[in-house]
Design a protein around this motif. Sequence first.
Motif, PDB file in Angstrom:
ATOM      1  N   ALA A 112       0.820  -1.207   0.000  1.00  0.00           N
ATOM      2  CA  ALA A 112       0.000   0.000   0.000  1.00  0.00           C
ATOM      3  C   ALA A 112       0.858   1.264   0.000  1.00  0.00           C
ATOM      4  O   ALA A 112       0.535   2.259  -0.654  1.00  0.00           O
ATOM      5  CB  ALA A 112      -0.931  -0.010   1.207  1.00  0.00           C
ATOM      6  N   ALA A 113       1.979   1.228   0.731  1.00  0.00           N
ATOM      7  CA  ALA A 113       2.857   2.397   0.808  1.00  0.00           C
ATOM      8  C   ALA A 113       3.626   2.619  -0.487  1.00  0.00           C
ATOM      9  O   ALA A 113       3.858   3.762  -0.900  1.00  0.00           O
ATOM     10  CB  ALA A 113       3.831   2.238   1.972  1.00  0.00           C
ATOM     11  N   ALA A 114       3.993   1.538  -1.140  1.00  0.00           N
ATOM     12  CA  ALA A 114       4.834   1.647  -2.343  1.00  0.00           C
ATOM     13  C   ALA A 114       4.034   1.825  -3.626  1.00  0.00           C
ATOM     14  O   ALA A 114       4.576   2.302  -4.630  1.00  0.00           O
ATOM     15  CB  ALA A 114       5.729   0.418  -2.459  1.00  0.00           C
ATOM     16  N   HIS A 115       2.748   1.443  -3.593  1.00  0.00           N
ATOM     17  CA  HIS A 115       1.945   1.473  -4.834  1.00  0.00           C
ATOM     18  C   HIS A 115       0.594   2.111  -4.531  1.00  0.00           C
ATOM     19  O   HIS A 115      -0.379   1.425  -4.205  1.00  0.00           O
ATOM     20  CB  HIS A 115       1.776   0.062  -5.383  1.00  0.00           C
ATOM     21  N   LYS A 116       0.552   3.451  -4.648  1.00  0.00           N
ATOM     22  CA  LYS A 116      -0.652   4.197  -4.286  1.00  0.00           C
ATOM     23  C   LYS A 116      -1.836   3.878  -5.198  1.00  0.00           C
ATOM     24  O   LYS A 116      -2.990   4.081  -4.801  1.00  0.00           O
ATOM     25  CB  LYS A 116      -0.354   5.703  -4.342  1.00  0.00           C
ATOM     26  N   ASP A 117      -1.559   3.390  -6.404  1.00  0.00           N
ATOM     27  CA  ASP A 117      -2.638   3.080  -7.344  1.00  0.00           C
ATOM     28  C   ASP A 117      -3.026   1.600  -7.324  1.00  0.00           C
ATOM     29  O   ASP A 117      -3.747   1.126  -8.201  1.00  0.00           O
ATOM     30  CB  ASP A 117      -2.224   3.463  -8.764  1.00  0.00           C
ATOM     31  N   LEU A 118      -2.592   0.874  -6.311  1.00  0.00           N
ATOM     32  CA  LEU A 118      -2.847  -0.563  -6.244  1.00  0.00           C
ATOM     33  C   LEU A 118      -4.350  -0.831  -6.141  1.00  0.00           C
ATOM     34  O   LEU A 118      -5.032  -0.294  -5.265  1.00  0.00           O
ATOM     35  CB  LEU A 118      -2.123  -1.167  -5.037  1.00  0.00           C
ATOM     36  N   GLU A 119      -4.861  -1.674  -7.032  1.00  0.00           N
ATOM     37  CA  GLU A 119      -6.282  -2.006  -7.060  1.00  0.00           C
ATOM     38  C   GLU A 119      -6.571  -3.409  -6.538  1.00  0.00           C
ATOM     39  O   GLU A 119      -7.638  -3.651  -5.970  1.00  0.00           O
ATOM     40  CB  GLU A 119      -6.835  -1.893  -8.486  1.00  0.00           C
ATOM     41  N   GLU A 120      -5.616  -4.323  -6.736  1.00  0.00           N
ATOM     42  CA  GLU A 120      -5.896  -5.704  -6.339  1.00  0.00           C
ATOM     43  C   GLU A 120      -4.620  -6.442  -5.969  1.00  0.00           C
ATOM     44  O   GLU A 120      -3.571  -6.251  -6.581  1.00  0.00           O
ATOM     45  CB  GLU A 120      -6.602  -6.449  -7.470  1.00  0.00           C
ATOM     46  N   VAL A 121      -4.754  -7.289  -4.952  1.00  0.00           N
ATOM     47  CA  VAL A 121      -3.675  -8.194  -4.558  1.00  0.00           C
ATOM     48  C   VAL A 121      -4.105  -9.622  -4.873  1.00  0.00           C
ATOM     49  O   VAL A 121      -5.213 -10.033  -4.520  1.00  0.00           O
ATOM     50  CB  VAL A 121      -3.355  -8.058  -3.053  1.00  0.00           C
ATOM     51  N   LEU A 122      -3.231 -10.346  -5.542  1.00  0.00           N
ATOM     52  CA  LEU A 122      -3.440 -11.763  -5.813  1.00  0.00           C
ATOM     53  C   LEU A 122      -2.714 -12.552  -4.733  1.00  0.00           C
ATOM     54  O   LEU A 122      -1.484 -12.510  -4.649  1.00  0.00           O
ATOM     55  CB  LEU A 122      -2.909 -12.133  -7.196  1.00  0.00           C
ATOM     56  N   LEU A 123      -3.477 -13.229  -3.890  1.00  0.00           N
ATOM     57  CA  LEU A 123      -2.903 -13.978  -2.773  1.00  0.00           C
ATOM     58  C   LEU A 123      -2.690 -15.425  -3.172  1.00  0.00           C
ATOM     59  O   LEU A 123      -3.623 -16.106  -3.617  1.00  0.00           O
ATOM     60  CB  LEU A 123      -3.835 -13.902  -1.570  1.00  0.00           C
ATOM     61  N   ILE A 124      -1.459 -15.900  -3.013  1.00  0.00           N
ATOM     62  CA  ILE A 124      -1.118 -17.284  -3.330  1.00  0.00           C
ATOM     63  C   ILE A 124      -0.742 -18.012  -2.045  1.00  0.00           C
ATOM     64  O   ILE A 124       0.385 -17.883  -1.551  1.00  0.00           O
ATOM     65  CB  ILE A 124       0.040 -17.370  -4.338  1.00  0.00           C
ATOM     66  N   PRO A 125      -1.666 -18.773  -1.447  1.00  0.00           N
ATOM     67  CA  PRO A 125      -1.305 -19.599  -0.296  1.00  0.00           C
ATOM     68  C   PRO A 125      -0.389 -20.729  -0.763  1.00  0.00           C
ATOM     69  O   PRO A 125      -0.712 -21.436  -1.726  1.00  0.00           O
ATOM     70  CB  PRO A 125      -2.657 -20.145   0.191  1.00  0.00           C
ATOM     71  N   LEU A 126       0.737 -20.889  -0.120  1.00  0.00           N
ATOM     72  CA  LEU A 126       1.681 -21.917  -0.550  1.00  0.00           C
ATOM     73  C   LEU A 126       1.328 -23.267   0.066  1.00  0.00           C
ATOM     74  O   LEU A 126       2.159 -23.962   0.655  1.00  0.00           O
ATOM     75  CB  LEU A 126       3.108 -21.483  -0.220  1.00  0.00           C
ATOM     76  N   TYR A 127       0.058 -23.610  -0.073  1.00  0.00           N
ATOM     77  CA  TYR A 127      -0.490 -24.898   0.363  1.00  0.00           C
ATOM     78  C   TYR A 127      -1.276 -25.473  -0.817  1.00  0.00           C
ATOM     79  O   TYR A 127      -2.333 -24.947  -1.163  1.00  0.00           O
ATOM     80  CB  TYR A 127      -1.459 -24.730   1.537  1.00  0.00           C
ATOM     81  N   PRO A 128      -0.809 -26.548  -1.422  1.00  0.00           N
ATOM     82  CA  PRO A 128      -1.526 -27.085  -2.591  1.00  0.00           C
ATOM     83  C   PRO A 128      -2.888 -27.672  -2.266  1.00  0.00           C
ATOM     84  O   PRO A 128      -3.773 -27.706  -3.125  1.00  0.00           O
ATOM     85  CB  PRO A 128      -0.575 -28.187  -3.107  1.00  0.00           C
TER      86      PRO A 128
END
Length: 356
Positions: A112-128
């Motif tokens: 959030a601090a580095a990318h003021k125009d951020l619209e979406e985060v893609l979350l990848i749980p490292l659990y298959p």
Amino acid sequence: MSSTAVILMNLGSPDSTEVKDVRKYLHEFLMDKRVIDYPYLFRKFLVDGIITRFRAPKSARAYRSIWWPEGSPLIVLTKKLQSALQAELDLPVEISMRYGNPSMKAAYDKLAAAHKDLEEVLLIPLYPHYAMSSYETAVEHAVAVHRKQKYPFRIRVLQPYFQEPAYVGALAESIRPYLKEEVDYILFSYHGVPVRHIKKGDITGHHCLQSEDCCWVHSDAHRFCYRHQVYATTRQVAQALGLTPDQYSVSFQSRLGRDEWISPYTAGELATLPSKGMKRLLVVCPAFVSDCLETLEEIAVEGKHTFMEAGGTSFTAIPCLNIHPDWVRALAGWVRAAGEEHPQWKAPAGQRKVAL
């Protein structure tokens, strides 16, 4: 997708091998109601009064035996995966841990601090695979932090990928070089879960563990059944490698407490396989994508000792996917597919999907 970022979410690790840090980590981990699913007061008594009191010193010794100069193997390897994936993508990639550091909030705050125009985060749980004590708790925690902090960006979550061709293919290719050795057998050792977790996750209320072949009979329960999913992964990897049913089997490790857990138990299998003529063994741990205490110490050290003492002649613990090129490409491919509204990505309830 310039307004999109990625977070890789792993299990976590103590900050150091000091008993106080291990005790703090175990407390956070075991007080999770999706890990030890007992009422709060009993769980607190069990965790703080018994488990962490006696387990922390033992776990600290185990962590010291596998700790790397750079730090926790799991943290180091997750950071390396972050760098490898970042090299494949024109998107910011961060990491977070379900327990310990870096926290989920720290990852969100950094983006959030580095990318003021951020619209979406893609979350990848490292659990298959889906389990309430791994994938489910990771996602629920990420969603809860996101909602509590009221971040302006949305999140979408990668669904369990236990039978996604790219994951299965990467896992098979990570195993293939070891088949050139003189080998009698392959043991697929997965992290175990209590039997009650499997039953709790049965959305039909009448399928899981009701028959010996429940994992092979089609049911809606399979969407959330860890046991079914690990067998599906194993079967598909075995097919990719051309293994016959008499060349491999599945077992479950890391049992905690006296409750009944899904079986067979890995420790028991390692103690009996040599007597069955399986003296040259490969062990692979597909539930973990990054090497950690459960693979480097429980399997590669304790497991090897058990097997060799029982009459085994060779024992090889195959490394986790870590930063295998096929695994990195699989992750990058899934991220790119998110821009096409791929069904493997889902938004938590109440969020609008974003057009990328």
